[in-house]
Scaffold this active site. Sequence first.
Site, PDB file in Angstrom:
ATOM      1  N   ASP A 193      42.740  38.234  48.877  1.00 29.47           N
ATOM      2  CA  ASP A 193      43.137  36.823  49.009  1.00 29.47           C
ATOM      3  C   ASP A 193      41.884  36.037  49.396  1.00 29.47           C
ATOM      4  O   ASP A 193      40.795  36.591  49.459  1.00 29.47           O
ATOM      5  CB  ASP A 193      44.227  36.645  50.084  1.00 29.47           C
ATOM      6  CG  ASP A 193      45.065  35.382  49.829  1.00 29.47           C
ATOM      7  OD1 ASP A 193      44.462  34.330  49.570  1.00 29.47           O
ATOM      8  OD2 ASP A 193      46.310  35.467  49.862  1.00 29.47           O
ATOM      9  N   SER A 250      38.466  18.675  50.850  1.00 28.21           N
ATOM     10  CA  SER A 250      37.395  19.305  50.061  1.00 28.21           C
ATOM     11  C   SER A 250      36.514  20.177  50.924  1.00 28.21           C
ATOM     12  O   SER A 250      36.111  21.265  50.510  1.00 28.21           O
ATOM     13  CB  SER A 250      36.494  18.249  49.431  1.00 28.21           C
ATOM     14  OG  SER A 250      37.190  17.453  48.572  1.00 28.21           O
ATOM     15  N   LYS A 254      20.371  26.208  30.324  1.00 33.46           N
ATOM     16  CA  LYS A 254      21.746  26.670  30.211  1.00 33.46           C
ATOM     17  C   LYS A 254      22.248  26.539  28.785  1.00 33.46           C
ATOM     18  O   LYS A 254      22.850  27.464  28.234  1.00 33.46           O
ATOM     19  CB  LYS A 254      22.653  25.848  31.129  1.00 33.46           C
ATOM     20  CG  LYS A 254      22.517  26.273  32.556  1.00 33.46           C
ATOM     21  CD  LYS A 254      23.406  25.447  33.442  1.00 33.46           C
ATOM     22  CE  LYS A 254      23.503  26.085  34.800  1.00 33.46           C
ATOM     23  NZ  LYS A 254      24.203  27.358  34.803  1.00 33.46           N
TER      24      LYS A 254
END
Lengths: 535, 189
Positions: free
Chosen positions: A105, A169, A330
């Site tokens: 978890d 957040s 990337k």
Amino acid sequence: MSEATTHHDDHHDHPKGLWRWVVTTNHKDIGTLYLLFSLVMFLIGGAMALVIRAELFAPGLQLVNPDFFNQMTTMHALVMIFGAVMPAFVGLANWMVPLMIGAPDMALPRMNNWSFWILPFAFTILLSTLFMPTGAPASGWTLYPPLSLQGGNSFAFVIFAIHLMGISSIMGAINIVATILNMRAPGMTLLRMPLFIWTWLITAFLLIAVMPVLAGAVTMLLTDRFFGTSFFNAAGGGDPVLYQHIFWFFGHPEVYIMILPAFGIVSEIIPTFSRKRLFGYTSMVYATASIAFLSFIVWAHHMFTVGMPLGAMLFFMYATMVIAVPTGVKIFNWIATMWRGSMTFETPMLFALGFVVMFTIGGLSGVMLAIVPADFQYHDSYFVVAHFHYVLVTGSVFAIMAGVYYWLPKWTGHMYDERLGKIHFWWSTVWVNVLFFPQHYLGLAGMPRRIPDYAVQFTEFNMISSIGGFMFGFGQLLFCYIIWKCARGGEPASARVWEGSRGLEWTVPSPAPHHTFDTPPVVDDSVAVHKDELT
Amino acid sequence: MRHLANKGSTTPWLVAKLAVLAIAMFGFGYLLVPLYEKFCEITGIDGRTAGQATGVEYLTDQVDESRWVTVHFDATVNSGLPWQFEPVERMMQVRPGKLYETTYIAFNRADRPIVGQAVPSVAPGRASLFFNKTECFCFTEQLLGARESREMPVRFVVDPNLPERVELVTLSYILYQNEQATAVLAATD
Ligand code: HEM
Ligand SMILES: [Cu+2]
């Protein structure tokens, strides 16, 4: 290898019905809650966008009054950023981080429950300002003073809502860092972690570093507005430009908070459907870290027009352009991953490819905006609107959708309807370009952003854009239908789901049982997404 | 912990460190305020150095007779203040190093006394370090009675060290209502 997935049913009974969702501390439940919340916000924010596009369909004022129009642009951005995109990524992190690193978890399950349940309250408060006598904030999501300080008293509710979102957040980010650093299964070394984990780890640090700065900035607005301080009030010796510096010190890293996890998702999907390992894994990790670092020293590219010394403008211009380098790394790595791969084009892959192409368009317009003399012309025009919608909608949102299609069979145990998924992709891709591409031309021709009316020469492009907006918007109902249908039933999904998938999450059955990895799996090169040459 | 034996911190310790980081960053947001002020003061970027009087005395032999600098005068009234406010002269040609005087006129259109405060700034920012005011109505609050008007002088010297490239300097004022002082005034009446 996958006997790690001993399936034990409900060894302790958890509450049933709706109450289960309120008190749950299970990462999968909370992930689902985040994702559903995000979908609801996506629809609400989308409805606001359609109000904007309806008003802009023709010049003149027809549907809404200018103040309400401004409330719509402001609320649309706040809802989409803090309500749709960020919670969607947190939801994906909740579901997938423990599954991908072999943890049972999240590290702090109870705090996890809190971080989610703060959000519905925050957004109820934020949205309720629409019904207050002085209306919702109408100064743009950036809340620049002095304008933002001239609104009504409902401003206090907006600030409070932003504080709540920030707390949520930060708690979520702390949880993710603790999970990734402390809960990995044996053998899951840092450089064997899937890229989604890496990008989220770095994003979480960004969140912890900048959400408090936003909280500080809005607190200063609050005290300026209600308690007589003068941080940004020139009459009292303050300076409104200071706000812009503090805001963008948060704001630019914030835009990377909304794109780094997207990079992670795409870096999972492209290898799977190219049936190859990710090209340049290590360089991807370093590129992500350098983007995160650079994001702290480019903020003033949002404020070139406030009147900065030449040296500062040059610094921020070059620093901004330097970010294009790791970003380019990337993009080339994704292309190299596909090179000579045996590619197939299922819906997740389509969205990932759409991401690569259209995010690059947004990146290029970003580089144009970084050029100081050009930005003097483009700033606060529709060109900026086009830029950030390419990176955010065809970037972040497409990546989220790619991730949802990719992992949906793991969540529900059923395959989604592939035919409808493909229709959803092509429909969205066509109309999103009809929606946002003309906005480049509008901006270059001089149409300012955030206005309800415009000069007649802008009519055609605005009409095209509005048609695209409505078509794109209604197309998303299909997305909701596909998810609903997949949750209800469909062809059963295997544990692997995809032929080319790699990683721990595909070693547990589909749907993923309520508890997974209670005994930690052993990670070696056959399951790891990246072959760690060092071991 | 059955999972990865972590070489770093335990979870509570790690969470504590991250929470401290978050709180520190909240403080950092506030720290940006004095940092910004100091930065502007040193570089003169936002033209705010214009807010202080300079005691520097310039001798006439320091006057730079070789060049002219154009000074523009600009005035703005905040919408919350029912005053008229204008420079008498819009523009002046000055010799660096020489002391000049000009005047602004303010008129209170309201039927009650109001206290105003002028906030000066000098553009371009780099010139603000070289623009010295020896006397200015912006150094103090201005009280104007109902329908009163006043001539307000400014005395200034442009420093001869002003970079050659700067040929035009704008001195700009925004006049705001000092609400507290006005309220005090109304209460004592
Ligand atoms: C190569 C990368 C990028 C460059 C060079 C870049 C550059 C810029 C610049 C210079 C601006 C300011 C334009 C102006 O206001 O005049 C801007 C605005 C913006 N960018 Fe980017 N950007 C990049 C990538 C991104 C990404 C990845 C995102 C988010 C996912 C993003 C989101 C935004 C947003 C939201 C704004 C507008 C903020 C506002 O004023 O409301 N950008 N970008
Ligand atoms: Cu930026």
